[in-house]
Design a protein around this motif. Sequence first.
Motif, PDB file in Angstrom:
ATOM      1  N   CYS A   1      -6.785   1.656   4.318  1.00 21.28           N
ATOM      2  CA  CYS A   1      -6.492   3.087   4.134  1.00 21.28           C
ATOM      3  C   CYS A   1      -7.620   3.783   3.367  1.00 21.28           C
ATOM      4  O   CYS A   1      -7.931   4.943   3.653  1.00 21.28           O
ATOM      5  CB  CYS A   1      -5.170   3.274   3.394  1.00 21.28           C
ATOM      6  SG  CYS A   1      -3.744   2.921   4.429  1.00 21.28           S
TER       7      CYS A   1
ATOM      8  N   CYS B   1       0.835  -1.192   0.000  1.00 19.35           N
ATOM      9  CA  CYS B   1       0.000   0.000   0.000  1.00 19.35           C
ATOM     10  C   CYS B   1       0.879   1.255   0.000  1.00 19.35           C
ATOM     11  O   CYS B   1       1.833   1.356   0.777  1.00 19.35           O
ATOM     12  CB  CYS B   1      -0.905  -0.020   1.225  1.00 19.35           C
ATOM     13  SG  CYS B   1      -1.779   1.530   1.494  1.00 19.35           S
TER      14      CYS B   1
ATOM     15  N   CYS C   1      -4.490   0.259   0.021  1.00 22.22           N
ATOM     16  CA  CYS C   1      -5.173  -0.912   0.578  1.00 22.22           C
ATOM     17  C   CYS C   1      -6.579  -0.542   1.066  1.00 22.22           C
ATOM     18  O   CYS C   1      -6.873   0.632   1.295  1.00 22.22           O
ATOM     19  CB  CYS C   1      -4.351  -1.510   1.723  1.00 22.22           C
ATOM     20  SG  CYS C   1      -4.467  -0.579   3.273  1.00 22.22           S
TER      21      CYS C   1
ATOM     22  N   CYS D   1       0.225   3.002   3.810  1.00 26.04           N
ATOM     23  CA  CYS D   1       0.633   2.377   5.079  1.00 26.04           C
ATOM     24  C   CYS D   1       1.728   1.336   4.881  1.00 26.04           C
ATOM     25  O   CYS D   1       2.247   0.804   5.864  1.00 26.04           O
ATOM     26  CB  CYS D   1      -0.571   1.748   5.781  1.00 26.04           C
ATOM     27  SG  CYS D   1      -1.165   0.249   4.981  1.00 26.04           S
TER      28      CYS D   1
HETATM   29 ZN   LIG Z   1      -2.819   1.051   3.504  1.00 21.49          ZN
END
Ligand SMILES: [Zn+2]
Length: 240
Positions: free
Chosen positions: A34, A14, A31, A17
Amino acid sequence: MRSALEQLLLPAECLLCHALLAERDTTRVVCPVCRHRWRPVRPPWCARCGQPEPHFGPCRLCAEWPAALTLVRSAVWLSDGAREAVHALKYGGLPRIADDLADAMVALLPAPGSQFQLHLVPIPLAPKRLRQRGYNQSDILAASLGRLWHVPVSRDLLTRTRETATQTALTPETRLANVAGAFSPGHGPGVNRPWPTLVLVDDVFTTGATLAEAARALEQAGARTILGITFGRAVIPDFT
Ligand SMILES: [Zn+2]
Ligand SMILES: [Zn+2]
């Protein structure tokens, strides 16, 4: 092809994150966790421009908009993760993140059906800016939405006659003046008359001045109903 190659070369994690993406999400840039953190713009809002309602009096933000621009909505507030995602789309050379952004925008309008005709109109860039960036982020966003909604994207309806100065720290009124005359109707074949409902697509809404000016050009060309949608909405600190 390019996307497959990117996936081979880049670790599937991602952007925000850095968690590894699940197998089903490897075509994604952000992702699901998020994406769920992005803060949706919710009512109560001005029915027309989608801005939280002012404490007193009528909405100042959309008072000067052209009549044809009837409804504007944004998906999420431009807070941390969402701001980073827009930055990746615009400056990070990551146009495929547009699919993640478009997903968040899908519910902004009722699913288009056969009962009414929609055409998506990306906010164009001036030619010089387009050469520098290599792509128009609004165009890529509109293309993603067009695929999700199965509606056409019209790129020949609007041209940008000049790029406008960075609009930070301007009031809504000066922002409108800042973009005055920045767009003109395109010279392409256009759409079949009568005009369909046009939906302007942009990455970020700050005061709506850009959408309003683009709508003005389309209204002058004959469009009667214009909507606007953006992924992000910036919080205007000095404006209530
Ligand atoms: Zn993420
Ligand atoms: Zn308003």
